[in-house]
Design a protein around this motif. Structure first.
Motif, PDB file in Angstrom:
ATOM      1  N   SER A   1       0.959  -1.449  -0.251  1.00  0.00           N
ATOM      2  CA  SER A   1       0.321  -0.149   0.117  1.00  0.00           C
ATOM      3  C   SER A   1       1.112   1.042  -0.181  1.00  0.00           C
ATOM      4  O   SER A   1       1.699   0.909  -0.070  1.00  0.00           O
ATOM      5  N   TRP A   2       0.263   2.293  -0.374  1.00  0.00           N
ATOM      6  CA  TRP A   2       1.456   3.698   0.030  1.00  0.00           C
ATOM      7  C   TRP A   2       1.215   4.132   0.973  1.00  0.00           C
ATOM      8  O   TRP A   2       0.408   4.121   2.000  1.00  0.00           O
ATOM      9  N   ARG A   3       2.503   3.901   1.676  1.00  0.00           N
ATOM     10  CA  ARG A   3       3.153   4.791   3.096  1.00  0.00           C
ATOM     11  C   ARG A   3       3.279   5.811   2.590  1.00  0.00           C
ATOM     12  O   ARG A   3       3.879   7.083   1.927  1.00  0.00           O
ATOM     13  N   LEU A   4       3.122   7.291   4.171  1.00  0.00           N
ATOM     14  CA  LEU A   4       3.446   8.111   4.525  1.00  0.00           C
ATOM     15  C   LEU A   4       4.036   8.143   5.289  1.00  0.00           C
ATOM     16  O   LEU A   4       3.486   7.872   6.201  1.00  0.00           O
ATOM     17  N   ASP A   5       5.029   8.959   5.539  1.00  0.00           N
ATOM     18  CA  ASP A   5       5.990   9.229   6.987  1.00  0.00           C
ATOM     19  C   ASP A   5       5.766   7.886   7.592  1.00  0.00           C
ATOM     20  O   ASP A   5       6.044   7.901   9.001  1.00  0.00           O
ATOM     21  N   GLY A   6       6.460   6.608   6.595  1.00  0.00           N
ATOM     22  CA  GLY A   6       6.249   5.305   7.238  1.00  0.00           C
ATOM     23  C   GLY A   6       5.205   4.386   7.588  1.00  0.00           C
ATOM     24  O   GLY A   6       5.024   4.093   7.994  1.00  0.00           O
ATOM     25  N   ALA A   7       3.705   5.658   8.156  1.00  0.00           N
ATOM     26  CA  ALA A   7       2.533   5.157   8.496  1.00  0.00           C
ATOM     27  C   ALA A   7       1.818   4.528   7.466  1.00  0.00           C
ATOM     28  O   ALA A   7       1.801   5.134   5.576  1.00  0.00           O
ATOM     29  N   ILE A   8       0.958   3.600   7.076  1.00  0.00           N
ATOM     30  CA  ILE A   8       0.115   3.409   5.307  1.00  0.00           C
ATOM     31  C   ILE A   8      -1.030   4.380   5.586  1.00  0.00           C
ATOM     32  O   ILE A   8      -1.270   5.230   7.120  1.00  0.00           O
ATOM     33  N   LEU A   9      -0.703   4.737   4.359  1.00  0.00           N
ATOM     34  CA  LEU A   9      -1.802   6.189   4.294  1.00  0.00           C
ATOM     35  C   LEU A   9      -3.432   6.370   3.941  1.00  0.00           C
ATOM     36  O   LEU A   9      -3.839   4.916   3.452  1.00  0.00           O
ATOM     37  N   ASN A  10      -3.450   6.863   5.186  1.00  0.00           N
ATOM     38  CA  ASN A  10      -5.336   6.930   5.021  1.00  0.00           C
ATOM     39  C   ASN A  10      -5.439   8.022   4.669  1.00  0.00           C
ATOM     40  O   ASN A  10      -5.604   9.178   4.633  1.00  0.00           O
ATOM     41  N   PHE A  11      -5.983   7.340   2.945  1.00  0.00           N
ATOM     42  CA  PHE A  11      -6.456   9.029   2.070  1.00  0.00           C
ATOM     43  C   PHE A  11      -7.829   9.709   2.885  1.00  0.00           C
ATOM     44  O   PHE A  11      -7.454  10.863   2.095  1.00  0.00           O
ATOM     45  N   SER A  12      -8.434   8.825   3.267  1.00  0.00           N
ATOM     46  CA  SER A  12      -9.555   9.660   3.729  1.00  0.00           C
ATOM     47  C   SER A  12      -9.155  11.559   4.319  1.00  0.00           C
ATOM     48  O   SER A  12      -9.273  12.654   4.936  1.00  0.00           O
ATOM     49  N   LYS A  13      -7.989  10.912   5.569  1.00  0.00           N
ATOM     50  CA  LYS A  13      -7.627  11.571   6.197  1.00  0.00           C
ATOM     51  C   LYS A  13      -6.695  12.708   5.235  1.00  0.00           C
ATOM     52  O   LYS A  13      -6.274  13.779   5.653  1.00  0.00           O
ATOM     53  N   HIS A  14      -6.086  12.394   3.911  1.00  0.00           N
ATOM     54  CA  HIS A  14      -5.253  13.254   2.640  1.00  0.00           C
ATOM     55  C   HIS A  14      -5.818  13.132   1.774  1.00  0.00           C
ATOM     56  O   HIS A  14      -5.699  12.439   0.432  1.00  0.00           O
ATOM     57  N   PRO A  15      -7.072  14.116   1.839  1.00  0.00           N
ATOM     58  CA  PRO A  15      -8.338  13.867   0.351  1.00  0.00           C
ATOM     59  C   PRO A  15      -7.269  14.839  -0.733  1.00  0.00           C
ATOM     60  O   PRO A  15      -7.416  14.488  -1.942  1.00  0.00           O
ATOM     61  N   HIS A  16      -6.191  15.916  -0.662  1.00  0.00           N
ATOM     62  CA  HIS A  16      -5.318  16.033  -1.806  1.00  0.00           C
ATOM     63  C   HIS A  16      -5.246  14.954  -2.350  1.00  0.00           C
ATOM     64  O   HIS A  16      -4.545  14.673  -3.623  1.00  0.00           O
ATOM     65  N   ILE A  17      -3.372  14.016  -1.654  1.00  0.00           N
ATOM     66  CA  ILE A  17      -3.270  12.579  -2.245  1.00  0.00           C
ATOM     67  C   ILE A  17      -4.432  11.849  -2.636  1.00  0.00           C
ATOM     68  O   ILE A  17      -3.607  11.813  -3.868  1.00  0.00           O
ATOM     69  N   ASP A  18      -5.576  12.071  -2.343  1.00  0.00           N
ATOM     70  CA  ASP A  18      -6.106  10.741  -2.598  1.00  0.00           C
ATOM     71  C   ASP A  18      -6.452  11.057  -4.645  1.00  0.00           C
ATOM     72  O   ASP A  18      -6.599  10.763  -5.508  1.00  0.00           O
ATOM     73  N   PHE A  19      -7.247  12.720  -4.239  1.00  0.00           N
ATOM     74  CA  PHE A  19      -7.468  12.984  -5.594  1.00  0.00           C
ATOM     75  C   PHE A  19      -5.991  13.353  -6.414  1.00  0.00           C
ATOM     76  O   PHE A  19      -6.451  12.688  -7.264  1.00  0.00           O
TER      77      PHE A  19
END
Ligand code: PMV
Length: 334
Positions: A45-63
Motif C-alpha cells: 500500500s502507499w505509505r506516508l512518513d512510515g505509516a499506511i496512508l489513510n486517504f480519507s485524512k489526506h483528500p489532496h493526495i487521494d485526488f
C-alpha cells in the motif's frame, strides 16, 4: 527516488473576495514544502512518513493519485513530506504540498514537469479537499512563484498565464491568472507574523459564505475588497509603497468587518502598525498569519515578537515548483 518542492505564498490583497471572482494578488515566500517519492516493492500500500496512508485524512493526495495515476494498479509508493511552511496558518501549506506532489508524481512517471499542470491539478485537489469552494490563488502562486494576480477578466497590461474555472453547485466561477513583476524598492520588506493559532481554511470560507447568504447586502464588502485590490495592483506596478501599504490596511479593515480576523491577529497587527507602511491578515484568517509591509523590518519583527508572535522577514520572488536534486543523504540507507 524523486524529490520536488514548491513555495508557500502570502496574499497581499483580495483573500475571501477572490472566491467570488474579485481580483487578488499573492506572492511566493521562501518557505517551501518538499515531497519525496520512492517505489517500494515490499509494501502492498502507499505509505506516508512510515505509516499506511489513510486517504480519507489526506483528500489532496487521494485526488492527485487518481488524476496522475489513472491505471487501477498503482505501484506501492513511499511518500515523505517535509517543509517549512507552517500548517493551517494562511501561508498555503496544503497548496504547496499538492503542487510539489504533482511535480514529484510527474517526475516519477517520466512526464515533463509543467508548472501549469501542477497549478491546475492542485487547484482541483484543493477544491476537492475544501468541500468545493477554492480559488486558484494559492496553487497558481506556488506553481509559478513570484507575484500572481487573479481577476475575473484578462488584464491586458499583465502577463496572462492561464484561466481556471470551478463549478460549485450551479455556479461556475472563472479566474484569469497573470504573472506580474512588482516594482519593490530595495528598502521595503515583507514581515510575516504567525499567531501560532491554527485555523481551518474551509471553515473560514464557509463562515463568509453563510454571512453573505444571510445578509446578501454584505456583497458590497466583497466588491470593496475588489476595488482595494485593483488599487493595490496599480500601486505595486508603480512602486508606490506608501499607497500599497495604505491599501493593505484598508483591505484588513474590510476583512475584519467580514468576521475573519481574530483577537490574536489584531494584537500582532496593532503591534506591527507603528513601524509599517501597511498591515493586514493574510490567507483565510481566524488565526494563522498577518503581514506587514515595512521599511523597518527588524523593528517590526521585534514588535510582533514582543506580543508573543513568531515573525520572519520574507524575501520577494522565491522560485515556483521545481525538481530537487538528490543528495547522497537522500539515497543512503533509510
Ligand atoms: O488560508 P489559506 O492559505 O488557505 O488561503 C485561503 C485564501 C482564501 O481566499 C480565503 C480561500 C481561497 O480559496 O482563495
Amino acid at each position: 527516488m524523486v524529490k520536488a518542492s514548491a513555495p508557500g505564498k502570502c496574499i497581499l490583497f483580495g483573500e475571501h473576495a477572490v472566491v467570488y471572482g474579485q481580483p487578488a494578488v499573492a506572492c511566493s515566500i521562501n518557505q517551501r514544502m518538499v515531497v519525496e517519492l520512492e517505489e517500494e516493492k515490499k509494501f502492498d500500500s502507499w505509505r506516508l512518513d512510515g505509516a499506511i496512508l489513510n486517504f480519507s485524512k489526506h483528500p489532496h493526495i487521494d485526488f492527485l493519485k487518481d488524476q496522475l495515476w489513472p491505471e487501477n494498479v498503482k505501484p506501492p509508493l513511499k511518500i515523505r513530506i517535509r517543509g517549512t511552511v507552517p500548517a493551517a496558518s494562511g501561508l498555503g501549506s496544503s497548496a504547496a504540498l499538492s503542487v510539489a506532489l504533482v511535480a514529484a508524481l510527474q517526475q516519477l512517471r517520466d512526464e515533463d514537469i509543467d508548472a501549469g499542470i501542477a497549478g491546475l491539478l492542485s487547484h482541483q485537489a484543493e477544491a476537492f479537499a475544501q468541500g468545493g469552494r477554492a480559488s486558484p490563488i494559492d496553487t497558481a502562486t506556488s506553481a509559478s512563484g513570484g507575484f500572481v494576480v487573479l481577476s475575473d477578466t484578462v488584464n491586458e497590461t499583465l502577463d496572462h498565464i492561464g484561466e481556471r474555472s470551478l463549478q460549485y453547485q450551479d455556479e461556475i466561477t472563472t479566474w484569469q491568472l497573470h504573472s506580474f513583476i512588482a516594482d519593490i524598492p530595495d528598502d521595503t520588506f515583507l514581515v510575516i507574523g504567525n499567531t501560532g493559532v491554527h485555523a481551518s481554511t474551509s471553515k473560514q470560507v464557509a463562515k463568509v459564505a453563510s454571512l453573505l447568504e444571510k445578509q446578501p447586502e454584505r456583497h458590497v464588502e466583497i466588491e470593496a475588497i475588489g476595488s482595494i485590490a485593483r488599487r493595490g495592483i496599480e500601486a505595486l506596478r508603480a512602486g508606490d509603497m506608501e499607497s500599497v501599504g495604505k491599501a493593505m490596511t484598508e483591505n484588513h479593515i474590510v476583512l475584519r468587518s467580514l468576521g475573519v480576523s481574530s483577537p490574536e491577529l489584531e494584537k500582532l497587527i496593532k503591534a506591527a502598525a507603528p513601524s509599517s507602511l501597511g498591515v493586514k491578515l493574510t490567507g483565510s484568517g481566524g488565526g494563522g498569519c498577518m503581514i506587514a509591509l515595512t521599511k523597518n523590518p527588524e523593528q517590526t519583527v521585534g514588535a510582533i515578537e514582543m506580543e508573543g508572535g513568531r515573525a520572519f522577514i520574507s524575501p520577494f520572488n522565491s522560485p515556483g515548483v521545481r525538481i530537487e536534486t538528490l543528495s547522497s543523504q537522500d539515497s543512503g540507507p533509510q
